[in-house]
Scaffold this motif. Structure first.
Motif, short mmCIF file in Angstrom:
data_model
loop_
_atom_site.label_atom_id
_atom_site.label_comp_id
_atom_site.label_asym_id
_atom_site.label_seq_id
_atom_site.Cartn_x
_atom_site.Cartn_y
_atom_site.Cartn_z
N MET A 87 -6.51 7.10 0.71
CA MET A 87 -6.23 5.72 1.05
C MET A 87 -7.00 5.28 2.30
SD MET A 87 -2.11 5.27 0.63
CE MET A 87 -1.24 5.72 -0.89
N THR A 88 -7.39 4.00 2.30
CA THR A 88 -7.91 3.38 3.51
C THR A 88 -6.72 2.91 4.36
OG1 THR A 88 -7.96 1.18 2.53
CG2 THR A 88 -9.92 2.57 2.23
N THR A 89 -7.01 2.52 5.58
CA THR A 89 -5.96 1.98 6.45
C THR A 89 -5.31 0.77 5.82
OG1 THR A 89 -7.08 2.81 8.43
CG2 THR A 89 -5.50 1.02 8.74
N GLU A 90 -6.11 -0.09 5.21
CA GLU A 90 -5.57 -1.30 4.59
C GLU A 90 -4.72 -0.96 3.37
OE1 GLU A 90 -4.33 -4.95 3.79
OE2 GLU A 90 -5.34 -4.30 5.64
N GLN A 91 -5.14 -0.01 2.56
CA GLN A 91 -4.35 0.39 1.38
C GLN A 91 -3.01 0.97 1.80
OE1 GLN A 91 -7.31 2.97 -0.43
NE2 GLN A 91 -7.61 1.54 -2.12
N LEU A 92 -3.01 1.78 2.85
CA LEU A 92 -1.75 2.34 3.33
C LEU A 92 -0.84 1.23 3.85
CD1 LEU A 92 0.08 4.70 3.92
CD2 LEU A 92 -1.23 5.15 6.01
N ARG A 93 -1.41 0.25 4.52
CA ARG A 93 -0.62 -0.89 4.99
C ARG A 93 0.00 -1.63 3.79
NH1 ARG A 93 -4.31 -3.38 7.66
NH2 ARG A 93 -3.79 -2.57 9.73
N GLN A 94 -0.77 -1.81 2.72
CA GLN A 94 -0.25 -2.47 1.52
C GLN A 94 0.94 -1.70 0.95
OE1 GLN A 94 -3.30 -3.29 -1.45
NE2 GLN A 94 -4.80 -3.76 0.14
N SER B 166 4.24 9.35 -14.17
CA SER B 166 4.10 8.16 -13.36
C SER B 166 5.02 7.04 -13.81
CB SER B 166 2.65 7.65 -13.39
OG SER B 166 2.54 6.44 -12.67
N GLY B 167 5.65 6.40 -12.82
CA GLY B 167 6.48 5.23 -13.08
C GLY B 167 5.74 3.94 -12.81
N GLY B 168 4.41 4.01 -12.72
CA GLY B 168 3.59 2.83 -12.46
C GLY B 168 2.80 3.00 -11.17
N ASN B 169 1.86 2.09 -10.95
CA ASN B 169 1.01 2.14 -9.77
C ASN B 169 1.45 1.07 -8.78
OD1 ASN B 169 -1.45 1.53 -8.03
ND2 ASN B 169 -2.16 3.32 -9.19
N ILE B 170 1.69 1.48 -7.55
CA ILE B 170 2.26 0.58 -6.56
C ILE B 170 1.32 -0.56 -6.18
CG2 ILE B 170 1.47 1.78 -4.47
CD1 ILE B 170 4.40 1.34 -3.40
N PHE C 14 -1.86 7.34 11.63
CA PHE C 14 -1.44 7.00 12.99
C PHE C 14 -1.40 5.49 13.20
CE2 PHE C 14 -2.34 11.21 15.45
CZ PHE C 14 -1.56 11.88 14.52
N SER C 15 -2.34 4.78 12.60
CA SER C 15 -2.32 3.32 12.68
C SER C 15 -1.05 2.77 12.05
CB SER C 15 -3.55 2.75 11.98
OG SER C 15 -3.51 1.33 11.95
N ALA C 16 -0.64 3.34 10.92
CA ALA C 16 0.58 2.89 10.23
C ALA C 16 1.82 3.17 11.08
CB ALA C 16 0.69 3.59 8.88
N ILE C 17 1.85 4.32 11.72
CA ILE C 17 3.01 4.66 12.56
C ILE C 17 3.13 3.66 13.71
CG2 ILE C 17 3.95 6.39 14.15
CD1 ILE C 17 2.75 8.54 12.28
N ARG C 18 2.00 3.33 14.32
CA ARG C 18 2.03 2.35 15.42
C ARG C 18 2.53 0.99 14.92
NH1 ARG C 18 -3.24 4.37 16.27
NH2 ARG C 18 -3.37 5.84 18.02
N GLU C 19 1.99 0.55 13.81
CA GLU C 19 2.29 -0.81 13.33
C GLU C 19 3.72 -0.94 12.82
OE1 GLU C 19 0.70 -4.06 9.98
OE2 GLU C 19 -0.50 -2.27 10.45
#
Length: 440
Positions: free
Chosen positions: A96-103, A340-344, A136-141
Motif C-alpha cells: 500500500m501507498t500512504t494514500e491507500q492506507l489512509r483510504q 475474500s469478502g470483497g475488496n475494501i 507511521f504516517s497513519a499512526i500520527r494522523e
C-alpha cells in the motif's frame, strides 16, 4: 454431553463443569475417592445457569467487530518456514501507498461511526515495517481515532522507531523463537542470518515498555528451550510472551511441526517458569495464550484472543485487509481460495461481514464437530483453527493439537485449585476482574 458433569482433573483435583456455559466448581473427595457434591454447589448452579447460558450465547454469536488487521504489504525481508503467507506473495506481493492506507482507515472509520468503543487497528502480515513511512504516517494522523498495534520481526526497527511507538502508545508484538542466536535463526532467517540480534537490541530499547510482547512460534527446533526463553525475556523486562503452536495452513509448516507430547510438556514447563518468576521476583511475565485459557475458565467473556472459542473471531470480532485490499476473515486465510469478502477499495466492511465466506466461518462451531460436540472443554478450546483445518480439506474436524489444548486446560484448572491463577496475569489485569458468583 450437557449439564453439570463430574470431571477428574488429576489425583488430587475434581471439578464439576457445565460445558455449555463453563460454570465450574472444585470439589473435595470422600474417603473412597469419589467427588463430594454439596447442595450449596447444586443450588448455586441452578441459580446461575440460565444467566450463564445467555452470556455464553451472546459472547459466541453476538460479539461485534472490534479490531481490523491491516497488511500494508505482502512482502517480507525474512523467510520463516512456517509462514502462512505464500512465498510468491512474500517476494512479489502488493504494497500500500500512504494514500491507500489512509483510504482504508477512513473506510474503517465509516464502519465504526457512532460506536462508543474506539476500534483497534493492528498492522500485521508479512513485515509491515517494509511500509514504515505509510504506517507511521497513519499512526500520527489517526492517533485519536484508533488504538494501534504492530506485529514485526524487528529487522527494520531503529531506536527512533521504538521511541515513536512508545510515544504513541502502540502495542508491539515482536517475533523471537529462542533465547539463542543459532537456534532462533533457524526459523527466523534473514539475509544477514536471522532476526535475533535485531530483536534483542530492540527489546533493550523498549526497556520494560508495558505495551511490548514477544511472539514465539513453537516448532520442533525450539520446543525444548521455551522455559529458557521465558527466563531470558524476564531478565530483559519483557512483560508478556505468546507461544503459538505452529499453524499447518501451508504445507511447508509440516516440516517443522513439533511432537505434540513434547510440545505440551515444554509449554507447561514454560508456564510454570513464568509463574515462579512472577511470584518470586516482584516483576510479572505473562504467557498470554495460557492467560487466555485461564480466562476461558474464570471469566469466559473477558477473553480477548478469539481463536479458542467457536465460532472463532475471524470474520466476526476481527477481519484482515490485505495489501491489495481484499477483506478476509483472518490472516491465516490469506493463501486460501474463496476467502475474500470483497475488496475494501471497491466496497466496504459491512458488505464483507455479510459475505458468504464470512458467514461460512461464522457457521463453524464445536457442536457440529465430532468429538468436540461431547467434549467438556468445547467452550474453552473452540477447536482452532478453521483456516488450518480447512486447508486440510475439512474445517469441521477437531484441532490438530487437540491433546495439547486439553492438557493446557487441565493444567489451568490445577493452578486454579492451587490458587496460583493470579500470577498468570499482569497485576492490574487480575485486579480488574470481579466475582459474578462465588461459593463461600
Amino acid at each position: 454431553m450437557s449439564g453439570l458433569t463430574v470431571h477428574t482433573l488429576d489425583k488430587a483435583n475434581t471439578a464439576l463443569i457445565d460445558p455449555d456455559n463453563v460454570f465450574w466448581a472444585m470439589t473435595a473427595k470422600d474417603a473412597q475417592g469419589a467427588p463430594f457434591v454439596s447442595r450449596d454447589i447444586l443450588s448455586l448452579y441452578q441459580k446461575q445457569k440460565d444467566g450463564l447460558d445467555e452470556e455464553m450465547k451472546q459472547f459466541r454469536f453476538s460479539a461485534e467487530l472490534s479490531a481490523v488487521y491491516i497488511d500494508p504489504t505482502d512482502r517480507c525481508n525474512s523467510n520463516c518456514p512456517y509462514c502462512y503467507v505464500p512465498a510468491k506473495m512474500r517476494k512479489h506481493g502488493a504494497q500500500m501507498t500512504t494514500e491507500q492506507l489512509r483510504q482504508v482507515l477512513n473506510k474503517v472509520l465509516d464502519y465504526f461511526a457512532g460506536k462508543k468503543r474506539k476500534p483497534v487497528i493492528i498492522f500485521h502480515a508479512s513485515e509491515p515495517l517494509l511500509a514504515k513511512d505509510a504506517v507511521f504516517s497513519a499512526i500520527r494522523e489517526f492517533k485519536d481515532k484508533f488504538s494501534f498495534g504492530l506485529q514485526t520481526n524487528g529487522l527494520l526497527l531503529e531506536k527512533e522507531d521504538v521511541e515513536f511507538l512508545k510515544e504513541y502508545r502502540v502495542g508491539v508484538g515482536i517475533s523471537l523463537d529462542a533465547p539463542l542466536r543459532s537456534l532462533n535463526n533457524k526459523t527466523r532467517p534473514s539475509a544477514k542470518g536471522g532476526n535475533f540480534d535485531a530483536v534483542v537490541r530492540a527489546i533493550d530499547w523498549f526497556d520494560g515498555y508495558a505495551g511490548l510482547n514477544v511472539i514465539s512460534t513453537m516448532t520442533k527446533f525450539n520446543i525444548r528451550s521455551l522455559d529458557k526463553l521465558v527466563r531470558f525475556l524476564h531478565q530483559k523486562k519483557v512483560p508478556c510472551v505468546l507461544f503459538n503452536p505452529v499453524r499447518l495452513t501451508q504445507k511447508n509448516s509440516f516440516k517443522v511441526k513439533p511432537d505434540e507430547l513434547l510440545m505440551t510438556k515444554n509449554f507447561l514447563k514454560a508456564v510454570d517458569t513464568a509463574i515462579e518468576l512472577s511470584r518470586n521476583s516482584g516483576r510479572r511475565i505473562v504467557v498470554a495464550n495460557f492467560s487466555n485459557t485461564i480466562l476461558g475458565i474464570v471469566a469466559p467473556e473477558a477473553r480477548r484472543m478469539m481463536c479458542d472459542i467457536s465460532p472463532c473471531g475471524g470474520g466476526r470480532c476481527f477481519l484482515t485487509v490485505t495489501a491489495s485490499g481484499e477483506m478476509i476473515p483472518c490472516g491465516e486465510f490469506i493463501g486460501l481460495k474463496d476467502s475474500s469478502g470483497g475488496n475494501i477499495f471497491r466496497t466496504g466492511i459491512k458488505e464483507a461481514m455479510r459475505s458468504a465466506p464470512f458467514q461460512k466461518i461464522r457457521s463453524r462451531f464445536v457442536e457440529k464437530i465430532a468429538e468436540c460436540d461431547a467434549c467438556l472443554y468445547r467452550n474453552i478450546c473452540g477447536s482452532p483453527c478453521p483456516a488450518e483445518l480447512g486447508s486440510m480439506g475439512n474445517s469441521f474436524q477437531k484441532a490438530v493439537f487437540c491433546e495439547f489444548y486439553k492438557a493446557v486446560i487441565r493444567h489451568a484448572f490445577k493452578l486454579i485449585a492451587e490458587g496460583k491463577e493470579k500470577y498468570c496475569f499482569r497485576e492490574e489485569g487480575w485486579d480488574n476482574l470481579v466475582y459474578n458468583y462465588q461459593l463461600k
